[in-house]
Scaffold this motif. Structure first.
Motif, short mmCIF file in Angstrom:
data_model
loop_
_atom_site.label_atom_id
_atom_site.label_comp_id
_atom_site.label_asym_id
_atom_site.label_seq_id
_atom_site.Cartn_x
_atom_site.Cartn_y
_atom_site.Cartn_z
N LEU A 39 -52.87 42.75 57.21
CA LEU A 39 -52.03 41.85 56.33
C LEU A 39 -52.61 40.45 56.59
O LEU A 39 -52.57 39.61 57.72
CB LEU A 39 -50.59 41.60 56.95
CG LEU A 39 -49.64 40.78 56.34
CD1 LEU A 39 -49.60 40.70 54.82
CD2 LEU A 39 -48.20 40.65 56.81
N LYS A 40 -53.37 39.76 55.65
CA LYS A 40 -53.82 38.13 55.61
C LYS A 40 -53.03 37.44 54.95
O LYS A 40 -52.47 37.48 53.99
CB LYS A 40 -55.31 38.65 55.39
CG LYS A 40 -56.34 39.47 56.29
CD LYS A 40 -57.74 39.53 55.74
CE LYS A 40 -58.31 40.54 56.52
NZ LYS A 40 -59.75 40.92 55.91
N ASP A 41 -53.49 36.12 55.21
CA ASP A 41 -53.02 35.05 54.52
C ASP A 41 -53.95 34.86 53.33
O ASP A 41 -54.68 33.80 53.09
CB ASP A 41 -52.98 33.70 55.47
CG ASP A 41 -52.26 32.82 54.51
OD1 ASP A 41 -51.30 32.97 53.79
OD2 ASP A 41 -52.24 31.45 54.96
N VAL A 42 -53.72 35.94 52.24
CA VAL A 42 -54.49 35.67 51.15
C VAL A 42 -53.50 35.92 49.80
O VAL A 42 -52.34 36.32 50.28
CB VAL A 42 -55.48 36.97 50.88
CG1 VAL A 42 -56.54 36.69 51.97
CG2 VAL A 42 -54.96 38.12 51.13
N GLU A 51 -48.57 37.34 37.73
CA GLU A 51 -47.43 36.52 37.01
C GLU A 51 -47.75 35.25 36.70
O GLU A 51 -46.90 34.69 36.05
CB GLU A 51 -46.53 36.23 38.58
CG GLU A 51 -45.68 37.75 38.94
CD GLU A 51 -44.99 38.04 37.68
OE1 GLU A 51 -44.26 37.47 37.08
OE2 GLU A 51 -45.14 39.50 37.71
N LYS A 52 -49.03 34.71 36.74
CA LYS A 52 -49.62 33.50 36.62
C LYS A 52 -49.83 33.37 34.94
O LYS A 52 -49.51 32.74 34.03
CB LYS A 52 -50.49 32.71 37.47
CG LYS A 52 -49.89 32.16 38.70
CD LYS A 52 -50.83 31.56 39.53
CE LYS A 52 -50.32 31.52 40.94
NZ LYS A 52 -51.20 31.29 41.98
N HIS A 76 -51.06 37.65 47.70
CA HIS A 76 -50.77 38.87 47.63
C HIS A 76 -50.19 39.49 46.13
O HIS A 76 -49.41 38.68 45.48
CB HIS A 76 -49.69 39.23 48.67
CG HIS A 76 -50.12 38.91 50.22
ND1 HIS A 76 -50.92 39.92 50.78
CD2 HIS A 76 -49.58 38.05 50.77
CE1 HIS A 76 -51.02 39.24 51.95
NE2 HIS A 76 -50.38 37.99 52.10
N GLY A 77 -50.65 40.62 45.88
CA GLY A 77 -49.80 41.47 44.65
C GLY A 77 -48.38 41.78 45.02
O GLY A 77 -47.93 41.50 46.07
N GLN A 78 -47.62 42.59 43.92
CA GLN A 78 -46.61 43.08 44.27
C GLN A 78 -46.52 44.44 44.18
O GLN A 78 -47.48 44.98 43.38
CB GLN A 78 -45.55 42.38 43.18
CG GLN A 78 -45.50 40.86 43.31
CD GLN A 78 -44.77 40.43 41.91
OE1 GLN A 78 -43.96 41.17 41.28
NE2 GLN A 78 -44.56 39.21 42.23
N THR A 79 -45.89 45.08 44.91
CA THR A 79 -45.61 46.46 44.76
C THR A 79 -44.22 46.82 44.26
O THR A 79 -43.20 46.46 44.84
CB THR A 79 -45.67 47.24 46.11
OG1 THR A 79 -47.12 46.82 46.81
CG2 THR A 79 -45.55 48.87 45.93
N ARG A 80 -44.18 47.24 42.93
CA ARG A 80 -42.98 47.37 42.29
C ARG A 80 -42.17 48.95 42.20
O ARG A 80 -43.23 49.73 41.77
CB ARG A 80 -42.88 46.89 40.82
CG ARG A 80 -43.69 45.48 40.92
CD ARG A 80 -43.98 45.18 39.30
NE ARG A 80 -44.66 43.78 39.09
CZ ARG A 80 -44.60 42.99 38.07
NH1 ARG A 80 -43.80 43.56 37.12
NH2 ARG A 80 -45.27 41.97 38.27
N PRO A 121 -39.11 47.89 64.85
CA PRO A 121 -38.91 46.54 65.40
C PRO A 121 -37.94 46.46 66.65
O PRO A 121 -37.15 47.03 66.73
CB PRO A 121 -37.90 45.53 64.11
CG PRO A 121 -37.99 46.41 62.91
CD PRO A 121 -38.30 47.83 63.50
N ASN A 145 -51.67 48.47 48.55
CA ASN A 145 -51.60 46.85 48.22
C ASN A 145 -52.42 46.02 49.20
O ASN A 145 -53.07 45.17 48.68
CB ASN A 145 -50.15 46.43 48.45
CG ASN A 145 -49.53 46.56 49.69
OD1 ASN A 145 -49.97 47.55 50.48
ND2 ASN A 145 -48.45 45.90 50.05
#
Lengths: 384, 384
Positions: free
Chosen positions: B138-141, B171-172, B143-147, B41, B201
């Motif tokens: 990386l799109k505005d769709v 999660e839903k 997203h799943g989670q990476t745990r 960054p 992911n």
């Protein structure tokens, strides 16, 4: 406000230059070095000895000077016949420190260490064994999960990352909902700080296994949306981050996790600049937050309490902590920046606020202070 | 078996030294460099231009020689009056490459880049824009989670890490259960490979958003429990990792995630050495696994099918892939290692096996081949 923010950066920079041991006791180096947990898999270095010295090694056959740079002191390494440089630092405080190597004037990460984000860069870090490192040891106890999520943020026009710790058992009892702590990193750091060097997940796993903390969710995201840099403080504005946190992240978390969404079950805490952000955001949003933690990040005064409508009714916990070496420095300076945080905390406690003050023994403005602060805070939060 | 494993290491090392462009066309360098997504960054470098050259910069005022080392070629950087070195490589294949800098004989990570684990070390990596990079954008769709999970492993006497991708929607609908893919990294890599440079992911989020893949869980853990090193191949034994995966991790996943636990809903895939492991483990455990993916990791022959009881009934998918430059090299070598994987795949397809062969255009034994392989594999797995 600017003055307060500058304080955290000044103290960070001051501390990073405050431990200037001279390298005068080389003959006394104790030869009980062991590979540090921060070494990359299969690497022998960096190493640490029982005095808290760090020893690094790097092959640089054509270099003239190689130095180990830690706590703002540079130590010369020495070259062997194979062109391999080796050397060690003076004893360091227990806990985690960022460091780097210098090879003929180039500041580079130690190729043997794991990397951590801090001081505005991914670079080397080292753990000097702490007398209480058991609090974040990897143990054979039930473990929570640390989840990387990507949440949509209209205000910054990108899907942003957060890490979410869910406690052990979260996957089992699907009818149970949990309180949530929003936990912030410091200036020059990012959302990787608490899950990586902060060891937040292990601290929580161990506390929960011992029955010392209530299981709760922790959410960790990037708090420098305003791109704060040294020299750019004049433009510091809490609003961009507050929008991301309060208007975008919290609703996303409440939708995608089983959270208790009422004010008594929502906490915010942060270290250094993250504590500064915590104070600004919680005091402006007391309908959202009830528990407040400031780790090396200022304090809450009686004036703050009196000037914030509803404070006494709504705030269930104020936790203020510092590293012992920070407090020493503040005392030496006559508390010229921000006053005496212990007195401030005592003053609001006398007014009936559930306020706690904690000092991490013999640590500076560094992660060991903040690991311990989380360990203490986690045992107090959501208990009332 | 040893011979096959050696093959993946040989091809890895061969490829990493196979693209020896001379640095003869400096005058032709196109000045349209942009900061790469792999820059830390706030950093301007490393940069990449439209020819696929990488340009790096480092301050090293007292150094005599600084080099950029990528695809096994070292490029000299040049020093300006301020002691800052700058220079670029020849054009690289599209996709992800590991690289490093040399400062007066010291091999170090580029202090400006993000770090990735590969070639047995955390170090620098760079993405040359790919014509199909949209597959992992990386799109505005949703997203799943990476745990990150820690699971107990009696066979290795430690709690081990795995990353678990859960698809959007997990999660839903709490009544829904999902198929599971166990996905392995290659030699010299670790469990961070697929979630970091592999972009697993984002590939899945995008495929699921377009309705091109079924939502499923992906589990990624460390596959080198045997501590395979060059020279240590004689002792290679699949059993330690097979015990961790089959006896410890799979039961843990089935207990802590909502999985479809029957054989038709369990897949394994891997790249390079991970493909080799996949073949050994799936063929020995066909009551557990039904879908098989080998990415740059060998193939399954008619002999394999005929010598494995139940193969035709139990195996629902065989997917074999390579980078185009790997195939070119294998053809040049007369398929002396392991035979012609395309012919092998065609042969088992003729016998009624649901077998697919994929070649990633113009990529070598590198991550762009494997990102594309996952993209293709994910559209075929669990469809029958």
């Amino acid at each position: 406000m600017r003055k307060q923010l500058a304080y955290f950066i000044v103290i960070l920079l001051t501390f990073s230059g405050s431990l200037c041991f001279a390298q005068t006791d080389q003959e006394a180096v104790k030869e009980d070095f062991k590979t540090a947990p921060n070494a990359q898999p299969g690497k022998e270095y960096p190493q640490v000895n029982s005095e808290g010295r760090i020893r690094t090694q790097i092959s640089a056959p054509e270099a003239d000077t190689v130095q180990l740079d830690i706590s703002a002191v540079k130590y010369n390494l020495t070259k062997d016949e194979n062109g391999v440089w080796i050397g060690e630092s003076a004893p360091q405080d227990e806990g985690f420190h960022y460091y780097q190597l210098w090879v003929d004037g180039a500041a580079v990460p130690d190729p043997n260490s794991k990397y951590y984000y801090g001081a505005m860069r991914w670079g080397s870090g080292i753990d000097i064994p702490a007398h209480d490192e058991d609090i974040f040891a990897l143990k054979d106890v039930p473990h929570g999960q640390t989840r990387e999520i990507l949440f949509p943020s209209k205000s910054t026009d990108i899907d942003r990352r957060a890490f979410v710790y869910t406690p052990p058992g979260y996957e089992k009892d699907l009818d149970k909902s949990y309180p949530v702590l929003y936990l912030q990193h410091g200036w020059g750091e990012n959302e990787f700080g608490w899950p990586n060097q902060g060891k937040a997940n292990l601290i929580m796993d161990n506390l929960i296994a011992e029955g010392k903390a209530k299981p709760f969710i922790i959410v960790m995201t990037y708090g420098m949306t305003n791109e704060v840099k040294i020299g750019g403080l004049r433009n510091f504005d809490i609003k961009p981050f507050q929008s991301v946190l309060v208007d975008e992240l919290i609703p996303y978390i409440e939708k995608h996790f089983r959270t208790l969404t009422d004010q008594p079950n929502c906490a915010m805490a942060g270290l250094s600049m993250g504590g500064f952000e915590t104070k600004l955001i919680t005091l402006a949003n007391l309908d959202t937050f009830s528990h407040i933690g400031l780790f090396s990040g200022g304090s809450i005064s009686l004036d703050d309490v009196n000037n914030t409508p509803g404070f006494k009714d709504k705030v269930k916990l104020v936790f203020v902590s510092f590293g012992g070496r920070e407090i020493d420095r503040m005392r030496e300076n006559g508390y010229s920046w921000g006053g005496n945080p212990e007195e401030a905390t005592e003053a609001i406690a006398k007014e009936g606020i559930n306020a706690h003050f904690y000092v991490s023994p013999k640590t500076a403005h560094e992660w060991q202070s903040w690991r311990r602060s989380l360990y203490e805070f986690a045992q107090l939060v959501f208990q009332n």
